[in-house]
Design a protein around this motif. Structure first.
Motif, short mmCIF file in Angstrom:
data_model
loop_
_atom_site.label_atom_id
_atom_site.label_comp_id
_atom_site.label_asym_id
_atom_site.label_seq_id
_atom_site.Cartn_x
_atom_site.Cartn_y
_atom_site.Cartn_z
N ARG A 150 -13.08 23.72 -16.14
CA ARG A 150 -12.28 23.72 -14.91
C ARG A 150 -12.87 22.75 -13.88
NH1 ARG A 150 -13.05 25.83 -10.07
NH2 ARG A 150 -11.25 26.39 -8.74
N THR A 151 -14.19 22.78 -13.75
CA THR A 151 -14.85 21.89 -12.80
C THR A 151 -14.63 20.43 -13.19
OG1 THR A 151 -16.54 23.54 -12.27
CG2 THR A 151 -17.06 21.24 -11.78
N TRP A 152 -14.78 20.12 -14.46
CA TRP A 152 -14.57 18.75 -14.93
C TRP A 152 -13.14 18.30 -14.68
CZ3 TRP A 152 -17.88 15.01 -16.56
CH2 TRP A 152 -19.20 15.38 -16.83
N GLY A 153 -12.18 19.19 -14.86
CA GLY A 153 -10.79 18.84 -14.63
C GLY A 153 -10.53 18.49 -13.17
N HIS A 154 -11.04 19.32 -12.27
CA HIS A 154 -10.85 19.03 -10.85
C HIS A 154 -11.63 17.78 -10.43
CE1 HIS A 154 -8.47 22.50 -10.12
NE2 HIS A 154 -9.43 23.39 -10.32
N LEU A 155 -12.79 17.58 -11.01
CA LEU A 155 -13.57 16.39 -10.67
C LEU A 155 -12.88 15.12 -11.17
CD1 LEU A 155 -17.25 17.54 -11.32
CD2 LEU A 155 -16.19 17.01 -9.13
N ALA A 156 -12.12 15.22 -12.25
CA ALA A 156 -11.37 14.06 -12.74
C ALA A 156 -10.34 13.61 -11.71
CB ALA A 156 -10.70 14.38 -14.06
N VAL A 157 -9.67 14.58 -11.09
CA VAL A 157 -8.71 14.25 -10.03
C VAL A 157 -9.43 13.68 -8.82
CG1 VAL A 157 -6.90 15.15 -8.52
CG2 VAL A 157 -7.12 16.03 -10.85
N ALA A 158 -10.56 14.31 -8.46
CA ALA A 158 -11.35 13.82 -7.33
C ALA A 158 -11.85 12.40 -7.59
CB ALA A 158 -12.52 14.76 -7.08
N ALA A 159 -12.26 12.12 -8.81
CA ALA A 159 -12.74 10.78 -9.15
C ALA A 159 -11.66 9.74 -8.98
CB ALA A 159 -13.27 10.77 -10.59
N LEU A 160 -10.43 10.10 -9.33
CA LEU A 160 -9.31 9.18 -9.17
C LEU A 160 -9.02 8.92 -7.70
CD1 LEU A 160 -6.88 7.56 -10.28
CD2 LEU A 160 -5.59 9.71 -10.24
N LEU A 161 -8.92 9.99 -6.91
CA LEU A 161 -8.50 9.87 -5.52
C LEU A 161 -9.60 9.36 -4.60
CD1 LEU A 161 -6.45 13.18 -5.16
CD2 LEU A 161 -5.55 10.85 -5.39
N LEU A 162 -10.85 9.66 -4.93
CA LEU A 162 -11.95 9.33 -4.04
C LEU A 162 -12.79 8.14 -4.50
CD1 LEU A 162 -13.09 12.99 -3.31
CD2 LEU A 162 -11.92 11.45 -1.74
N ASN A 163 -12.60 7.71 -5.74
CA ASN A 163 -13.39 6.60 -6.24
C ASN A 163 -12.54 5.51 -6.89
OD1 ASN A 163 -15.42 9.27 -7.12
ND2 ASN A 163 -16.13 7.77 -5.64
N ALA A 164 -11.95 5.81 -8.04
CA ALA A 164 -11.27 4.79 -8.82
C ALA A 164 -10.13 4.11 -8.06
CB ALA A 164 -10.75 5.40 -10.13
N LEU A 165 -9.25 4.91 -7.46
CA LEU A 165 -8.09 4.34 -6.78
C LEU A 165 -8.47 3.59 -5.50
CD1 LEU A 165 -5.06 3.94 -6.56
CD2 LEU A 165 -4.90 6.19 -5.45
N PRO A 166 -9.17 4.20 -4.55
CA PRO A 166 -9.47 3.45 -3.32
C PRO A 166 -10.39 2.25 -3.54
CG PRO A 166 -10.63 5.56 -3.34
CD PRO A 166 -9.66 5.59 -4.47
N PHE A 167 -11.38 2.39 -4.44
CA PHE A 167 -12.26 1.26 -4.70
C PHE A 167 -11.46 0.07 -5.23
CE2 PHE A 167 -16.36 3.94 -5.51
CZ PHE A 167 -16.30 4.37 -4.19
N SER A 168 -10.51 0.34 -6.14
CA SER A 168 -9.70 -0.73 -6.72
C SER A 168 -8.77 -1.34 -5.68
CB SER A 168 -8.90 -0.19 -7.91
OG SER A 168 -9.75 0.29 -8.93
N LEU A 169 -8.17 -0.49 -4.85
CA LEU A 169 -7.26 -1.00 -3.82
C LEU A 169 -8.00 -1.89 -2.84
CD1 LEU A 169 -5.00 2.11 -3.07
CD2 LEU A 169 -4.32 -0.03 -4.18
N PHE A 170 -9.19 -1.50 -2.43
CA PHE A 170 -9.96 -2.34 -1.53
C PHE A 170 -10.32 -3.67 -2.19
CE2 PHE A 170 -10.95 1.32 1.33
CZ PHE A 170 -10.60 0.70 2.51
N ALA A 171 -10.69 -3.63 -3.46
CA ALA A 171 -11.05 -4.86 -4.16
C ALA A 171 -9.85 -5.79 -4.26
CB ALA A 171 -11.58 -4.53 -5.55
N TYR A 172 -8.67 -5.25 -4.58
CA TYR A 172 -7.46 -6.08 -4.64
C TYR A 172 -7.08 -6.60 -3.25
CZ TYR A 172 -6.14 -5.47 -9.53
OH TYR A 172 -6.09 -5.53 -10.90
N SER A 173 -7.25 -5.77 -2.24
CA SER A 173 -6.84 -6.19 -0.89
C SER A 173 -7.65 -7.38 -0.40
CB SER A 173 -6.99 -5.01 0.09
OG SER A 173 -8.35 -4.76 0.39
#
Length: 334
Positions: free
Chosen positions: A105-128
């Motif tokens: 359960r923790t890993w599942g929630h952390l996967a969502v957190a990783a997307l929203l707090l790391n993978a997505l914003p980091f990539s958007l800033f790099a593209y911007s």
């Protein structure tokens, strides 16, 4: 950096970390609650040095992103960032003899957190930063507390709007319009790049709200959850990068060092520093790093990258930060 890159050390969803900020707001949020509940430890002079170093690291994160994208694709910059950050945290995990979470359960929630707090914003800033200056990206990042306040009113019933916070929200977005030169029809501003940077800053409070709803009472240690979150972000970006980006044919020294610094310092070491500051001086003092990050990012962008700085950029940045500070402040109680 964030993120980094402007962090927040409080446990409210309105406080969003920067892109150059700590890799795992999950840990920061929990640390904030612990710091608020426990007696304040004795302050030492060393915390001021660590605070200054954290300001510098997160302030330079936007410059590191810009330099990284000069040699690598944006997704590769983001992948290197989370990978180096995860490596730092895993080293400390081994040193402290802690284990990664075992709960599915923790890993599942952390996967969502990783997307929203790391993978997505980091990539958007790099593209911007392919099309906008690092100075503008850092100012967009400073809007995270504003987005967080607006979202928390809708998503978190315990966060009630006050006149002070609503006024801060209005002032903050007035600052955004000033930075973008709205009276000139946004001429000279790449709207796509700016929208991606603002989208990255919006992703942070969305992730914080999710974390607050799902992992607030999780019993795993802060370091264990943070390490797992960055490992998941590394896996996510590794898959996406392999699908959409060809392998680099060269590894130029300056971009490679920039990505390493962005990950190891701005994401890995920065988290450990922030967590220690929250525990030692409290979340209110620790979150002040948010207001120094855009200043340092702007100075480094102008001095080292020769980025043009029109009058409305620093003026708008001051207005944004004033609005963000107002949304996070509380009226004094007698």
């Amino acid at each position: 950096m964030s993120t980094t890159d402007a962090p927040s050390a409080r446990a409210t969803s309105a406080d969003a970390p920067a892109p150059g900020s700590a890799p795992a707001p999950v840990a920061t949020s929990t640390a904030s609650r612990s710091a608020q509940d426990a007696p304040a430890p004795r302050r030492t002079f060393a915390w001021q040095i660590r605070f200054a170093f954290l300001c510098l690291v997160w302030g330079f994160s936007f410059l590191f992103i810009k330099l990284g994208t000069e040699g690598f694709a944006p997704l590769q910059v983001s992948l290197g960032r989370v990978a180096f950050g995860a490596l730092v945290l895993l080293v400390f995990l081994v040193i402290k003899r802690e284990r990664l979470p075992r709960s599915a359960r923790t890993w599942g929630h952390l996967a969502v957190a990783a997307l929203l707090l790391n993978a997505l914003p980091f990539s958007l800033f790099a593209y911007s930063e392919l099309t906008i200056p690092s100075t503008l990206a850092s100012i967009c990042n400073a809007t995270s507390p504003l987005w967080g306040m607006a979202l928390s009113v809708v998503a978190l019933s315990e966060d009630r709007p006050t006149r002070r916070r609503v006024a801060g929200l209005g002032i903050g977005f007035l600052g955004v319009l000033t930075v973008l030169g709205a009276w000139q029809g946004f001429s000279g501003t790449d709207l796509t790049g700016t929208a991606m940077a603002l989208g990255a800053s919006l992703s942070y409070p969305i992730g914080w709200i999710y974390v607050r709803r799902t992992l607030a009472r999780d019993e795993h240690s802060h370091l264990a959850k943070s390490s797992a979150q960055l490992l998941l972000a590394t896996l996510q970006l590794a898959v996406v990068t392999a699908l959409f980006t060809p392998m680099p044919t060269a590894f130029p020294a300056v971009p490679l060092l920039a990505v390493f610094a962005l990950g190891a310092l701005g994401t890995g070491v920065a988290f450990l520093l922030q967590y220690g500051l929250v525990a030692e001086v409290g979340p209110t003092t620790a979150q002040m790093v948010t207001y120094f990050t855009p200043v340092i990012a702007t100075a480094s962008g102008v001095a080292l990258l020769n980025e043009h700085l029109a009058w409305n950029t620093p003026v708008g940045a001051v207005i944004v930060l004033a609005g963000a500070a107002l949304t996070q402040s509380k009226p004094r109680t007698s």
